[in-house]
Design a protein around this motif. Structure first.
Motif, PDB file in Angstrom:
ATOM      1  N   THR A  92     -15.676   0.603  -4.396  1.00 15.33           N
ATOM      2  CA  THR A  92     -15.279  -0.214  -5.557  1.00 15.33           C
ATOM      3  C   THR A  92     -14.509   0.628  -6.578  1.00 15.33           C
ATOM      4  N   LEU A  93     -14.806   1.905  -6.646  1.00 15.85           N
ATOM      5  CA  LEU A  93     -13.999   2.775  -7.517  1.00 15.85           C
ATOM      6  C   LEU A  93     -12.544   2.756  -7.061  1.00 15.85           C
ATOM      7  N   GLN A  94     -12.348   2.810  -5.743  1.00 19.09           N
ATOM      8  CA  GLN A  94     -10.975   2.787  -5.208  1.00 19.09           C
ATOM      9  C   GLN A  94     -10.347   1.408  -5.360  1.00 19.09           C
ATOM     10  N   SER A  95     -11.102   0.369  -5.015  1.00 15.20           N
ATOM     11  CA  SER A  95     -10.500  -0.976  -5.044  1.00 15.20           C
ATOM     12  C   SER A  95     -10.211  -1.426  -6.476  1.00 15.20           C
ATOM     13  N   ILE A 118      -2.253  -2.382  -7.360  1.00 14.54           N
ATOM     14  CA  ILE A 118      -2.081  -2.828  -5.969  1.00 14.54           C
ATOM     15  C   ILE A 118      -2.481  -4.294  -5.966  1.00 14.54           C
ATOM     16  N   CYS A 119      -1.645  -5.121  -5.341  1.00 10.02           N
ATOM     17  CA  CYS A 119      -1.916  -6.564  -5.373  1.00 10.02           C
ATOM     18  C   CYS A 119      -3.296  -6.869  -4.790  1.00 10.02           C
ATOM     19  N   LEU A 120      -3.842  -5.951  -3.976  1.00 15.99           N
ATOM     20  CA  LEU A 120      -5.121  -6.175  -3.295  1.00 15.99           C
ATOM     21  C   LEU A 120      -6.306  -5.588  -4.058  1.00 15.99           C
ATOM     22  N   CYS A 121      -6.069  -4.974  -5.199  1.00 18.68           N
ATOM     23  CA  CYS A 121      -7.181  -4.421  -5.982  1.00 18.68           C
ATOM     24  C   CYS A 121      -8.126  -5.559  -6.390  1.00 18.68           C
ATOM     25  N   GLY A 122      -9.413  -5.248  -6.424  1.00 17.78           N
ATOM     26  CA  GLY A 122     -10.398  -6.252  -6.851  1.00 17.78           C
ATOM     27  C   GLY A 122     -10.614  -6.121  -8.348  1.00 17.78           C
ATOM     28  N   ILE A 150      -7.011 -13.083   2.798  1.00 18.96           N
ATOM     29  CA  ILE A 150      -7.544 -11.852   3.393  1.00 18.96           C
ATOM     30  C   ILE A 150      -8.967 -11.646   2.870  1.00 18.96           C
ATOM     31  N   VAL A 151      -9.898 -11.329   3.760  1.00 25.78           N
ATOM     32  CA  VAL A 151     -11.267 -10.997   3.339  1.00 25.78           C
ATOM     33  C   VAL A 151     -11.649  -9.662   3.961  1.00 25.78           C
ATOM     34  N   TRP A 152     -12.152  -8.760   3.138  1.00 27.94           N
ATOM     35  CA  TRP A 152     -12.698  -7.510   3.665  1.00 27.94           C
ATOM     36  C   TRP A 152     -14.219  -7.567   3.578  1.00 27.94           C
ATOM     37  N   ILE A 153     -14.895  -7.237   4.670  1.00 24.92           N
ATOM     38  CA  ILE A 153     -16.360  -7.172   4.654  1.00 24.92           C
ATOM     39  C   ILE A 153     -16.777  -5.712   4.732  1.00 24.92           C
ATOM     40  N   ASN A 154     -17.470  -5.261   3.725  1.00 27.53           N
ATOM     41  CA  ASN A 154     -17.984  -3.886   3.645  1.00 27.53           C
ATOM     42  C   ASN A 154     -16.891  -2.831   3.792  1.00 27.53           C
ATOM     43  N   CYS A 155     -15.710  -3.139   3.284  1.00 33.84           N
ATOM     44  CA  CYS A 155     -14.604  -2.178   3.281  1.00 33.84           C
ATOM     45  C   CYS A 155     -13.533  -2.720   2.346  1.00 33.84           C
ATOM     46  N   TRP A 156     -12.498  -1.936   2.157  1.00 36.09           N
ATOM     47  CA  TRP A 156     -11.370  -2.406   1.350  1.00 36.09           C
ATOM     48  C   TRP A 156     -10.098  -1.688   1.805  1.00 36.09           C
ATOM     49  N   LEU A 157      -9.016  -2.429   1.873  1.00 44.51           N
ATOM     50  CA  LEU A 157      -7.694  -1.896   2.208  1.00 44.51           C
ATOM     51  C   LEU A 157      -7.637  -1.268   3.602  1.00 44.51           C
ATOM     52  N   VAL A 158      -8.546  -1.706   4.463  1.00 43.29           N
ATOM     53  CA  VAL A 158      -8.439  -1.285   5.859  1.00 43.29           C
ATOM     54  C   VAL A 158      -7.380  -2.194   6.473  1.00 43.29           C
ATOM     55  N   ARG A 159      -6.278  -1.602   6.900  1.00 45.35           N
ATOM     56  CA  ARG A 159      -5.159  -2.433   7.337  1.00 45.35           C
ATOM     57  C   ARG A 159      -4.854  -2.230   8.812  1.00 45.35           C
ATOM     58  N   ASP A 160      -4.762  -3.331   9.520  1.00 40.51           N
ATOM     59  CA  ASP A 160      -4.310  -3.340  10.902  1.00 40.51           C
ATOM     60  C   ASP A 160      -3.004  -4.125  10.875  1.00 40.51           C
ATOM     61  N   LEU A 161      -1.900  -3.476  11.220  1.00 39.33           N
ATOM     62  CA  LEU A 161      -0.591  -4.103  11.013  1.00 39.33           C
ATOM     63  C   LEU A 161      -0.370  -5.340  11.887  1.00 39.33           C
ATOM     64  N   ARG A 162      -1.257  -5.562  12.864  1.00 38.18           N
ATOM     65  CA  ARG A 162      -1.101  -6.747  13.730  1.00 38.18           C
ATOM     66  C   ARG A 162      -1.611  -8.020  13.073  1.00 38.18           C
ATOM     67  N   THR A 163      -2.384  -7.886  11.969  1.00 37.56           N
ATOM     68  CA  THR A 163      -3.063  -9.066  11.413  1.00 37.56           C
ATOM     69  C   THR A 163      -2.168  -9.817  10.422  1.00 37.56           C
ATOM     70  N   PRO A 164      -2.406 -11.140  10.263  1.00 38.85           N
ATOM     71  CA  PRO A 164      -1.627 -11.890   9.279  1.00 38.85           C
ATOM     72  C   PRO A 164      -1.945 -11.424   7.867  1.00 38.85           C
ATOM     73  N   PHE A 165      -0.899 -11.265   7.064  1.00 37.69           N
ATOM     74  CA  PHE A 165      -1.069 -10.758   5.700  1.00 37.69           C
ATOM     75  C   PHE A 165      -0.424 -11.729   4.717  1.00 37.69           C
ATOM     76  N   GLY A 166      -1.205 -12.200   3.735  1.00 38.40           N
ATOM     77  CA  GLY A 166      -0.626 -13.073   2.719  1.00 38.40           C
ATOM     78  C   GLY A 166      -1.705 -13.846   2.005  1.00 38.40           C
ATOM     79  N   GLY A 167      -1.286 -14.639   1.024  1.00 41.64           N
ATOM     80  CA  GLY A 167      -2.267 -15.320   0.197  1.00 41.64           C
ATOM     81  C   GLY A 167      -2.123 -16.822   0.227  1.00 41.64           C
ATOM     82  N   VAL A 168      -3.089 -17.497  -0.434  1.00 42.39           N
ATOM     83  CA  VAL A 168      -3.042 -18.953  -0.582  1.00 42.39           C
ATOM     84  C   VAL A 168      -2.911 -19.278  -2.074  1.00 42.39           C
ATOM     85  N   LYS A 169      -2.825 -20.533  -2.387  1.00 39.77           N
ATOM     86  CA  LYS A 169      -2.649 -21.020  -3.764  1.00 39.77           C
ATOM     87  C   LYS A 169      -1.473 -20.267  -4.417  1.00 39.77           C
TER      88      LYS A 169
END
Ligand code: NAD
Length: 483
Positions: A270-273, A281-285, A435-454
């Motif tokens: 959480t310090l990092q996120s 970073i657009c993905l910061c919590g 995008i949802v991260w469970i027990n991690c943050w900013l773990v990126r796999d370039l094969r996965t869909p990336f983007g937001g809603v609303k």
């Protein structure tokens, strides 16, 4: 003073206007570069060059396009240290972050899409003995790619690489706030032997250069990352022209901590996120939601650790936070901290600029800031700040956590901390984010869909999703006559 140039039709050239914008070094607040103040004439030249290059590039075999993109990737690797240092200077981010995240990721983006196109398959829909369909995918033509300042080369390459790999030619605009590594990329493209016009980079202001790209009738596809207000403006311009659009916009991401989580890991991450890249970073919590039974324990431990984060010159290896990217961003963060006080928030730590000495005295440094006591409807909990500011809120039940998390106009990403498998998946399914991260943050796999809603956008980048975005499917139906 470093003077940047546009990259049009394979050459570096001055803007048609002959005018330049000041480029600032956030660490010192001083001007250190001159950025082309281009206009629609430069965009026109770039689009024409991209149009001329398109037939040859689209017909270049995927294996050859792949080789060229891999060459570019290798040149980024060769110049990694130089690019990291330039990124850090241009953006204000700690050099260590640019070295392990920004530049390696730009290198990987080119390598990833260079190899992805070697593994593409075409769909077929069989109709028994009466015939079959197959799908052709054609590149669209000249793609417009517009990027923001927070992860300059990383996000620039995240668009350009798939657009080029799938056979489009590109007119791209980096942010005028952080154009340096895009300029260096144009030099590397020349060195790699890119055919003229395949990639064109036009520097300058959004309303001038960006809008000229978006409104150009010969640019049928747009990939944009930036603020939600800019995304709305682009949609207004481009939608009546029936352009294909991918809009990756702002966020107000929840970070949900359940009492059964791995406390130490959640605290460290959480310090990092919260504060990586100064929270830019657009993905910061930015909204930390904590189960009430753990609230005080987490809050106290978190605040103690945040106080230890060192804010310092980005070039220093031990700086955990560097400078904010611009005076405007610095003032925006200060404004929201003042607003938090007016709205009744308690500043638990931070809340003020950091004044460094000597050559860094004019830099835009701000303390990492933690706020509690604000209700979910406060503006500070609703509007994107995009700086080193987070709020804490307590919740009692899973339903309340979800209500708080989803109660925003944004929906980019979220983070869930729990050791309950069942809870993790139930919450992940109910969150209104792309995008949802469970027990991690900013773990990126370039094969996965990336983007937001609303209001975090429309469309998805990443993996084969973006290769589909940058191509137009065509169904070919073949009937088999009865014999
Ligand atoms: P911004 O919207 O101000 O600018 C982004 C880009 O758009 C810049 O290159 C700018 O020059 C250009 N632009 C501005 N006006 C334009 C116009 N009228 N037409 C066309 N182009 C125009 O955003 P920013 O301040 O550079 O970046 C910060 C924002 O980006 C934040 O809101 C952040 O959340 C968002 N962001 C989103 C993602 C994501 O993946 N969703 C990633 C990074 C950043």
């Amino acid at each position: 003073m470093i003077r940047l140039k546009n990259y049009i039709d394979g050459r570096l050239e001055e803007p048609q206007s002959g005018d330049y914008l000041d480029g600032y070094e956030p660490a010192t607040g001083q001007v250190y570069s001159q950025v082309p103040d281009s206009d629609n004439r430069d965009v026109e030249r770039a689009v024409r060059a991209a149009q001329r290059a398109f037939p040859g590039w689209k017909d270049t075999p995927a294996s050859e396009r792949s080789k060229l993109l891999l060459k570019l990737s290798a040149l980024i690797e060769r110049d990694l240290e130089k690019l990291a240092s330039a990124e850090s200077r241009d953006n204000g981010k700690p050099i260590g972050l640019a070295r392990v995240v920004d530049i390696p990721r730009a290198r990987d983006n080119f390598a990833f899409y260079a190899t992805a196109i070697l593994h593409e398959e075409s769909e077929a829909h069989l109709m028994g003995t009466s015939g079959f369909n197959y799908t052709l995918r054609h590149p669209l033509g000249v793609a417009g790619c517009i990027a923001p300042w927070n992860l300059p080369l990383y996000l620039f390459s995240w668009k350009i690489a798939p657009a080029l790999a799938s056979g489009n030619t590109v007119v791209a605009k980096p942010s005028e706030v952080t154009p340096m590594t895009a300029f260096m990329l144009s030099e590397l493209c020349i060195e790699a032997g890119f055919p003229p016009g395949v990639l064109n980079i036009v520097h300058g202001l959004g309303p001038k250069v960006g809008e000229a790209i978006c409104s150009h009738p010969e640019v049928p596809v747009l990939s944009f990352t930036g603020g939600t207000a800019t995304g709305k403006r682009i949609a207004q311009v481009a939608a009546p022209m029936f352009k294909k659009m991918s809009l990756e916009l702002g966020g107000k991401n929840p970070n949900i901590l359940f009492a059964d989580c791995d406390f130490d890991l959640a605290l460290k991450t959480t310090l990092q996120s919260s504060f990586a890249n100064q929270g830019q970073i657009c993905l910061c919590g930015s909204r930390i939601l904590i189960e009430r039974s753990m609230y005080e324990r987490f809050r106290d431990a978190f605040v103690e650790r945040v106080r230890q984060l060192r804010v310092g010159p980005p070039s220093r290896e031990d700086s955990k936070l560097g400078a904010l990217v611009s005076q405007a961003q610095f003032e925006k963060v200060q404004h929201y901290v003042d607003l938090a006080r007016e709205e009744g928030g308690r500043i638990l730590c931070g809340g003020a600029p950091v004044q460094l000495e000597g050559e860094w005295a004019g830099g835009w440094y701000f303390e990492p800031t933690v706020i509690e006591g604000l209700g979910p409807q406060c503006r500070v909990n609703q509007e994107e700040i995009f700086g080193p500011v987070v709020t804490l809120q307590a919740f009692d039940t899973v339903e309340e956590a979800l209500q708080l998390a989803n109660d925003t106009t944004y929906g980019l990403s979220s983070t869930v901390w729990t050791s309950s498998l069942e809870k993790a998946h139930r919450v992940a399914a109910a969150l209104h984010t792309g995008i949802v991260w469970i027990n991690c943050w900013l773990v990126r796999d370039l094969r996965t869909p990336f983007g937001g809603v609303k209001q975090s956008g429309i469309g998805r980048e990443g993996g084969f999703e973006v290769l589909r975005f940058f191509t137009e499917p065509k169904n070919v139906c073949v009937a088999l006559p009865k014999s």
